[in-house]
Design an enzyme around this catalytic site. Sequence first.
Site, mmCIF file in Angstrom:
data_model
loop_
_atom_site.group_PDB
_atom_site.id
_atom_site.type_symbol
_atom_site.label_atom_id
_atom_site.label_comp_id
_atom_site.label_asym_id
_atom_site.label_seq_id
_atom_site.Cartn_x
_atom_site.Cartn_y
_atom_site.Cartn_z
ATOM 1 C CB SER A 105 -4.701 0.035 -1.272
ATOM 2 O OG SER A 105 -5.653 0.837 -0.746
ATOM 3 C CB ILE A 109 -1.071 -0.239 1.405
ATOM 4 C CG1 ILE A 109 -1.960 1.170 1.333
ATOM 5 C CG2 ILE A 109 -0.182 -0.178 2.607
ATOM 6 C CD1 ILE A 109 -2.973 1.062 2.169
ATOM 7 C CB CYS A 110 1.212 4.163 0.945
ATOM 8 S SG CYS A 110 1.349 5.792 0.879
ATOM 9 C CB ALA A 111 5.610 4.882 -0.506
#
Length: 210
Positions: A178, A128-130
């Site tokens: 995500s 998720i994210c980075a």
Amino acid sequence: MLRTLATVLSATRNSLSSYHQIHTKMSKTALVILATGAEEMEFVIAADVLRRAGISVTVAGLTGAEPVKCSRDVVIVPDMSLENAKTNKYDVVILPGGLGGSKSLAESSLVGEILKQQEQENRIIAAICAAPAFALPAFGIGKGKSLTSYPSFKSQLESEYKYVDDQKVVQDGNLITSRGPGTAFDFGLKIAEVLAGPEKASEVAKGMLL
């Protein structure tokens, strides 16, 4: 009479033992890798949602079992070191985001070893994210698949992946990705849905008033 009672107790113990073994064998497992600078919301929410869904979650510290300071100075104590956790197999390996944490994941040969084995054995990898932007391409994980990430990392993923920017969570086979802190509940629930089934995921979401 005593012999009969002993026989019944023995049979009961054997039945309970068999049930425990079957239940344990059926229990789904998750490994969350925690590095300094990880985004704490993404970590905590994903781990919490999965535990509510009955999934056994192991939190492994990238550099050991000592407390880990996350991106907003929240300190989390891992269950064990990643070195010790790697000896087991997990239904899903989860990579929280956070720029510092994601970069550390990408620089770890041990993380690469775990992710490559997870992919080769067709088990789930969730980021998720980075984390999708750093840890996945660093080890050639999921090349050519559809994924998403924190929006600002789109440009560095487009050449090797099919980037999706209009969905909170993207699943392509055994890869789940995500976008960020605000999509962490969706992320955790998607993993719960895959491992524990849609009904259980829906039950967990309802219990959290989502």
